[in-house]
Design an enzyme around this catalytic site. Structure first.
Site, short mmCIF file in Angstrom:
data_model
loop_
_atom_site.label_atom_id
_atom_site.label_comp_id
_atom_site.label_asym_id
_atom_site.label_seq_id
_atom_site.Cartn_x
_atom_site.Cartn_y
_atom_site.Cartn_z
N ARG A 139 -9.50 -35.80 -10.01
CA ARG A 139 -10.82 -36.02 -9.43
C ARG A 139 -10.66 -37.10 -8.36
O ARG A 139 -9.81 -37.99 -8.49
CB ARG A 139 -11.81 -36.48 -10.50
CG ARG A 139 -12.00 -35.48 -11.65
CD ARG A 139 -12.90 -36.06 -12.73
NE ARG A 139 -13.11 -35.11 -13.82
CZ ARG A 139 -12.36 -35.05 -14.92
NH1 ARG A 139 -11.34 -35.90 -15.07
NH2 ARG A 139 -12.63 -34.16 -15.86
N LYS A 164 -12.76 -39.04 -16.67
CA LYS A 164 -14.10 -38.69 -17.14
C LYS A 164 -14.17 -38.81 -18.65
O LYS A 164 -13.29 -38.35 -19.36
CB LYS A 164 -14.43 -37.25 -16.71
CG LYS A 164 -15.89 -36.88 -16.91
CD LYS A 164 -16.17 -35.52 -16.32
CE LYS A 164 -17.64 -35.15 -16.47
NZ LYS A 164 -17.92 -33.82 -15.86
N HIS A 242 -13.11 -32.06 -4.44
CA HIS A 242 -12.98 -31.45 -5.77
C HIS A 242 -12.44 -30.03 -5.68
O HIS A 242 -11.88 -29.51 -6.64
CB HIS A 242 -14.35 -31.46 -6.47
CG HIS A 242 -14.25 -31.51 -7.97
ND1 HIS A 242 -13.83 -32.62 -8.65
CD2 HIS A 242 -14.51 -30.56 -8.90
CE1 HIS A 242 -13.86 -32.38 -9.95
NE2 HIS A 242 -14.26 -31.12 -10.12
N ARG A 245 -8.89 -29.81 -6.54
CA ARG A 245 -8.65 -29.80 -8.00
C ARG A 245 -8.82 -28.37 -8.53
O ARG A 245 -8.00 -27.91 -9.34
CB ARG A 245 -9.63 -30.77 -8.66
CG ARG A 245 -9.58 -30.80 -10.18
CD ARG A 245 -10.51 -31.93 -10.66
NE ARG A 245 -10.97 -31.76 -12.02
CZ ARG A 245 -10.35 -32.23 -13.10
NH1 ARG A 245 -9.21 -32.86 -12.96
NH2 ARG A 245 -10.87 -32.06 -14.31
N HIS A 268 -9.75 -31.82 -19.54
CA HIS A 268 -10.90 -31.13 -20.10
C HIS A 268 -10.95 -31.31 -21.62
O HIS A 268 -9.91 -31.30 -22.28
CB HIS A 268 -10.86 -29.64 -19.78
CG HIS A 268 -11.17 -29.33 -18.35
ND1 HIS A 268 -10.93 -28.09 -17.77
CD2 HIS A 268 -11.72 -30.09 -17.37
CE1 HIS A 268 -11.32 -28.12 -16.51
NE2 HIS A 268 -11.79 -29.32 -16.24
N TYR A 277 -11.32 -20.69 -14.55
CA TYR A 277 -10.33 -20.39 -13.52
C TYR A 277 -9.67 -19.03 -13.72
O TYR A 277 -9.05 -18.50 -12.79
CB TYR A 277 -9.26 -21.50 -13.48
CG TYR A 277 -9.85 -22.84 -13.14
CD1 TYR A 277 -10.39 -23.09 -11.88
CD2 TYR A 277 -9.93 -23.86 -14.09
CE1 TYR A 277 -10.96 -24.31 -11.56
CE2 TYR A 277 -10.49 -25.08 -13.78
CZ TYR A 277 -11.01 -25.30 -12.52
OH TYR A 277 -11.59 -26.51 -12.22
#
Length: 301
Positions: A139, A164, A242, A245, A268, A277
């Site tokens: 990120r 995150k 982003h 990414r 994640h 994805y």
């Protein structure tokens, strides 16, 4: 007359979030929403009954047209304020609110488009930053905060601290990227930061002055440079940092890297987040088409 937006009750919220070790970013967002609410009301929001808070949330959704993600943050801030700080545990309002996301697939650039974009970046600091984001799936906020200590000597990995959700993780770092980072660091030699904040007159400042930067490069400056690079590269897709990414994850999937491993690299919490994805990989689509063709041939024989 200036409208007051800070009240002791909002200070209580900030103190409560500090005690709960909530991240500085979340704490700032919650306090910002409450101050905005106070400005809208013109008085301390602590005095409101449940039906008035409900009316405000409807106002945000129907009149301000808040996106689901923004509305979730606003609701979370109000819940923390009224339930956890003021103790209105009997309120049912926050149990009833649902803010589902629109199911939109992220923009992904082809490998050729990524190369075209990176070639259009003129300043070395941004060229290095964007290459790093794509090379490691970071990120933008994680990338600008990287420190010299996050590149362990003799190891082909990068340490991402407090991503995150406050989570740390390691991601693979190829030798070419390590060398590019080292070459960039040697232009400023900051004792701690890989991407020190530029401040004013970046090009005119002496190298020794740059080593005195106390904060990293701002996310907004990176976003601004990215928009300029997209324009120079002639990209028609609506891309942001982003997007690099998203492209990293999609290209790794196309290369045969497992979804679970990519999920760990991206930081994640759930595989479901990474699974989006699967819908974006040209290789997967090609394999699916071949499989469908094979099935069709069998039914015709």
């Amino acid at each position: 007359m200036k409208i007051q937006t800070t009240y002791p009750s909002i200070t209580q919220l900030e103190e409560s979030l500090t005690l709960r070790s909530v991240s500085a970013r979340t704490k700032g967002e919650y306090a910002r929403y409450l101050r905005k609410f106070a400005a809208h009301l013109g008085h301390d929001p602590a005095t409101l009954p449940e039906h008035a808070v409900r009316a405000y949330i409807l106002h945000l959704k129907e009149h301000c047209h808040y996106a689901p993600s923004s509305l979730r943050v606003a609701v979370a801030a109000l819940r923390a304020f009224y339930v956890e700080v003021l103790g209105h545990t009997s309120w049912r309002l926050f149990e009833l609110i649902r803010t589902p996301d629109r199911q939109k697939l992220p923009v992904v650039l082809s490998r050729a488009a990524v190369a075209q974009l990176l070639a259009a970046v003129r300043e070395p600091r941004f060229a290095t930053l964007f290459t790093l984001i794509y090379s490691c799936g970071l990120r933008v906020g994680e990338a600008v905060k990287l420190e010299v200590r996050d590149l362990p000597k003799g190891q082909n990995r990068l340490h991402v601290r407090e991503g995150k959700g406050g989570k740390d993780r390691y991601v693979p770092l190829c030798e070419a990227m390590r060398q590019q980072l080292r070459a960039w660091w040697q232009t400023h030699r900051h004792p701690r930061l890989l991407f020190p904040g530029a401040g004013c007159a970046w090009r005119e400042r002496a190298l020794q002055d740059r080593t005195l930067a106390e904060a990293p490069m701002s996310v907004s400056s990176a976003q601004h440079c990215f928009r300029l690079a997209c324009a120079r590269a002639g990209l028609t897709q609506h891309a942001t940092p982003h997007t690099l990414r998203h492209s990293y994850a999609t290209h790794l999937l196309e290369a045969g890297i497992s979804l679970r491993l990519i999920s760990a690299y991206l930081g994640h919490t759930s595989l479901e987040t990474t699974a989006i994805y699967l819908h974006l990989t040209a290789v997967s689509e090609e394999r699916a088409l071949r499989a469908v063709e094979a099935l069709t041939r069998r039914t015709q024989t």
